[in-house]
Scaffold this active site. Structure first.
Site, short mmCIF file in Angstrom:
data_model
loop_
_atom_site.label_atom_id
_atom_site.label_comp_id
_atom_site.label_asym_id
_atom_site.label_seq_id
_atom_site.Cartn_x
_atom_site.Cartn_y
_atom_site.Cartn_z
CB THR A 1 -0.96 0.00 1.20
OG1 THR A 1 -1.79 -1.16 1.11
CG2 THR A 1 -1.83 1.25 1.24
CB CYS A 2 4.00 2.07 1.78
SG CYS A 2 3.43 1.57 3.42
#
Length: 159
Positions: free
Chosen positions: A47-48
């Site tokens: 997600t980062c």
């Protein structure tokens, strides 16, 4: 946990420069500037990498137009990992600040136990707007979520 109106705690972060790793004192770094600061649980994590960092890279111009002097990303990773991730993600304009031992996240009251994922102590996912060392906005996501810490959300809440 840090709140709107609080002054950021004194801490030492690290960024990579052409001359190698360089200590960054938070009091000096945030003094006299408006900084959009966001934290991720880990560099190169799904997600980062796919959403959180790109949200700030893609909205950099709008952040600057609303008076942001600098955009910075922090994570509980070492400075070399943060630098490599920034280069790989083509995150020009985002200052990558390593909180290698997690002391900054802990001082903010935003550390998270990610041991069940083999990651040890990390930072919670958040975004904040800091003006001259004082928190103007802080948005902390619930564990496992990416809803309120994006550049879009920060921009939507800026005057």
């Amino acid at each position: 946990m840090i709140s709107v109106g609080d002054r950021l705690p004194k801490a030492s972060l690290v960024k990579v420069t052409p001359n190698g790793p360089d200590a960054v004192d938070t009091e000096a770094y945030f003094r006299g500037r408006r900084v959009a600061l966001f934290a991720v649980p880990g560099a190169f994590t799904p997600t980062c990498s796919a959403a959180h960092l790109p949200s700030f890279v893609n909205r950099m111009g709008e952040l600057k137009a609303k008076g942001v002097d600098e955009v910075a990303c922090t994570a509980v990773n070492d400075a070399f990992v943060m630098d490599a991730w920034g280069r790989q993600a083509q995150a020009e304009g985002v200052t990558m600040l390593a909180d290698g031992n997690g002391h900054f996240a802990e001082a903010l009251g935003l550390s998270a136990d990610a041991s069940k994922f083999g990651m040890g102590t990390r930072s919670r996912r958040y975004a904040m707007l800091v003006n001259d060392g004082v928190v103007e906005q802080v948005h902390v996501d619930a564990p496992g979520e990416f809803k309120v810490s994006s550049a879009d959300h920060l921009l939507a809440n800026m005057a």
